[in-house]
Write an enzyme that holds these catalytic residues in place. Sequence first.
Site, mmCIF file in Angstrom:
data_model
loop_
_atom_site.group_PDB
_atom_site.id
_atom_site.type_symbol
_atom_site.label_atom_id
_atom_site.label_comp_id
_atom_site.label_asym_id
_atom_site.label_seq_id
_atom_site.Cartn_x
_atom_site.Cartn_y
_atom_site.Cartn_z
ATOM 1 N N TYR A 127 161.407 21.846 26.145
ATOM 2 C CA TYR A 127 159.984 21.475 26.236
ATOM 3 C C TYR A 127 159.877 20.021 26.714
ATOM 4 O O TYR A 127 159.166 19.716 27.677
ATOM 5 C CB TYR A 127 159.336 21.657 24.860
ATOM 6 C CG TYR A 127 157.896 21.198 24.772
ATOM 7 C CD1 TYR A 127 156.852 22.020 25.191
ATOM 8 C CD2 TYR A 127 157.562 19.944 24.248
ATOM 9 C CE1 TYR A 127 155.524 21.609 25.102
ATOM 10 C CE2 TYR A 127 156.248 19.523 24.142
ATOM 11 C CZ TYR A 127 155.236 20.359 24.573
ATOM 12 O OH TYR A 127 153.923 19.947 24.479
ATOM 13 N N LYS A 131 158.730 18.555 30.432
ATOM 14 C CA LYS A 131 157.572 17.651 30.463
ATOM 15 C C LYS A 131 157.962 16.367 31.217
ATOM 16 O O LYS A 131 157.179 15.811 31.971
ATOM 17 C CB LYS A 131 157.115 17.302 29.037
ATOM 18 C CG LYS A 131 156.340 18.414 28.343
ATOM 19 C CD LYS A 131 154.916 18.514 28.871
ATOM 20 C CE LYS A 131 154.038 19.444 28.081
ATOM 21 N NZ LYS A 131 152.723 19.655 28.683
HETATM 22 N N1 NAP Z 1 148.770 21.057 20.704
HETATM 23 C C1 NAP Z 1 149.584 20.023 20.557
HETATM 24 O O1 NAP Z 1 149.932 19.616 19.421
HETATM 25 C C2 NAP Z 1 150.106 19.295 21.772
HETATM 26 C C3 NAP Z 1 150.802 18.081 21.613
HETATM 27 C C4 NAP Z 1 151.245 17.397 22.744
HETATM 28 C C5 NAP Z 1 151.002 17.919 24.006
HETATM 29 N N2 NAP Z 1 150.341 19.111 24.127
HETATM 30 C C6 NAP Z 1 150.099 19.648 25.464
HETATM 31 O O2 NAP Z 1 148.694 19.806 25.642
HETATM 32 C C7 NAP Z 1 148.453 20.888 26.552
HETATM 33 C C8 NAP Z 1 147.417 21.827 25.979
HETATM 34 O O3 NAP Z 1 147.902 22.317 24.749
HETATM 35 P P1 NAP Z 1 147.011 23.248 23.815
HETATM 36 O O4 NAP Z 1 147.460 22.994 22.436
HETATM 37 O O5 NAP Z 1 145.581 23.120 24.178
HETATM 38 O O6 NAP Z 1 147.554 24.678 24.251
HETATM 39 P P2 NAP Z 1 146.777 26.080 24.381
HETATM 40 O O7 NAP Z 1 145.643 26.158 23.424
HETATM 41 O O8 NAP Z 1 147.828 27.124 24.329
HETATM 42 O O9 NAP Z 1 146.178 26.026 25.844
HETATM 43 C C9 NAP Z 1 146.970 26.229 26.973
HETATM 44 C C10 NAP Z 1 146.051 26.436 28.145
HETATM 45 O O10 NAP Z 1 146.851 26.616 29.339
HETATM 46 C C11 NAP Z 1 146.384 27.763 30.008
HETATM 47 N N3 NAP Z 1 147.465 28.332 30.819
HETATM 48 C C12 NAP Z 1 148.732 28.650 30.437
HETATM 49 N N4 NAP Z 1 149.427 29.116 31.486
HETATM 50 C C13 NAP Z 1 148.587 29.100 32.561
HETATM 51 C C14 NAP Z 1 148.717 29.447 33.909
HETATM 52 N N5 NAP Z 1 149.875 29.934 34.413
HETATM 53 N N6 NAP Z 1 147.650 29.273 34.737
HETATM 54 C C15 NAP Z 1 146.473 28.798 34.254
HETATM 55 N N7 NAP Z 1 146.279 28.445 32.971
HETATM 56 C C16 NAP Z 1 147.334 28.599 32.132
HETATM 57 C C17 NAP Z 1 145.898 28.711 28.908
HETATM 58 O O11 NAP Z 1 145.051 29.676 29.474
HETATM 59 P P3 NAP Z 1 144.707 31.096 28.783
HETATM 60 O O12 NAP Z 1 143.425 30.860 28.026
HETATM 61 O O13 NAP Z 1 144.566 32.037 29.930
HETATM 62 O O14 NAP Z 1 145.884 31.437 27.901
HETATM 63 C C18 NAP Z 1 145.165 27.689 28.026
HETATM 64 O O15 NAP Z 1 143.904 27.386 28.579
HETATM 65 C C19 NAP Z 1 149.816 21.508 26.846
HETATM 66 O O16 NAP Z 1 150.313 20.959 28.058
HETATM 67 C C20 NAP Z 1 150.685 21.038 25.688
HETATM 68 O O17 NAP Z 1 152.042 20.968 26.037
HETATM 69 C C21 NAP Z 1 149.868 19.808 23.049
#
Ligand code: NAP
Length: 314
Positions: A127, A131
Amino acid sequence: MQTDKKDTILVTGGTGFVGQSVVRRLLQSGRQARILARKMPLRQPDNTSVEFRHGNVLEPQSLEMAMQGCAGVIHLVGIIRETRHQSFVQAHVQATENVLQAARAAGVGRYIHMSALGARENARAEYHKTKWRAEQLVQASSLNWTIFRPGLIHGPQGEFTTMVVQWHAGKAPPFFFMPYFGGGLLGQQAVTRVQPVLVDDVAELFVRALETTKSEHQTYELGGPDQMTWPQMLEVFNTALPGPRRAILGIPFWLATALSMFPLPGLPFNRDQVMMAGEDSVCDLSALTRDFPGFVPRKLETSVREYIKSIGVI
Ligand SMILES: NC(=O)c1ccc[n+]([C@@H]2O[C@H](COP(=O)([O-])OP(=O)(O)OC[C@H]3O[C@@H](n4cnc5c(N)ncnc54)[C@H](OP(=O)(O)O)[C@@H]3O)[C@@H](O)[C@H]2O)c1
């Protein structure tokens, strides 16, 4: 770059946990939000400042079309675990390459990128490694970019908060206690620290970055105001949630690592997650507070108490 209040910003991942908060914040700032969605909603939103465009970050043509007329892109797409359909390399590296290329082709001026705390070349977890590779692409691009590297993000509807609420209610494995990965033979030592940040604070910065030239070509680590061990963090939820308190117990790293090597169906963690939990995930906020005056991340305790009421706990 000073963006016009009517600018349209494309948000990839706009249907996700962080994405929904970013979209709300964009609207509050007076901008139009365009959401790239793999699945279109059954009906268009009532709010005319939001529109959905069908697309996938792994399909370059859909991206270029979605970016037409946009002043900026906020690229949030990422995954925490690989699936049969999407690897880390695809979701982080290939996707970022596609988004950058489409942004250049569509003449988009501003690009804000979601990375993660711990992203580095020699990271143990895939991961973090992927990134980091995505960050390299962003930094080498000719776009006007900003990168954020948040640690653990919490908030209602987030995967982490949902899981903690379920542990507390005894509705998710291990059912009888709230777990963390700990050191020592019995996992009793809380060896690593985290710095959880509220999702709305993350969203505030992603949108404010569009407004300040200071953030151009900058990479920011991002966390909340408190550095704490995992059991200390779980205790905040234990105290705030209604119902009986749960025991907070460590699962030894050695056991979690062994289990993740031969994952059984239903095992709620994978090898990458165990490796990441074995590292501190904390940061220094001084660059953020320098470039985003007035930004004060909210304390975990205060924000959990506020939003826990709104998620109608179990
Ligand atoms: N949550 C945390 O604690 C955290 C911490 C640090 C960094 N991040 C980063 O923040 C970002 C968002 O995280 P999150 O927690 O909001 O995750 P999430 O709720 O799983 O959201 C992921 C999003 O990406 C979309 N997606 C995935 N694959 C795709 C594709 N091939 N084409 C278009 N859309 C796609 C999903 O769409 P669908 O609705 O269609 O599934 C969803 O809208 C990620 O990059 C993650 O690595 C998160």
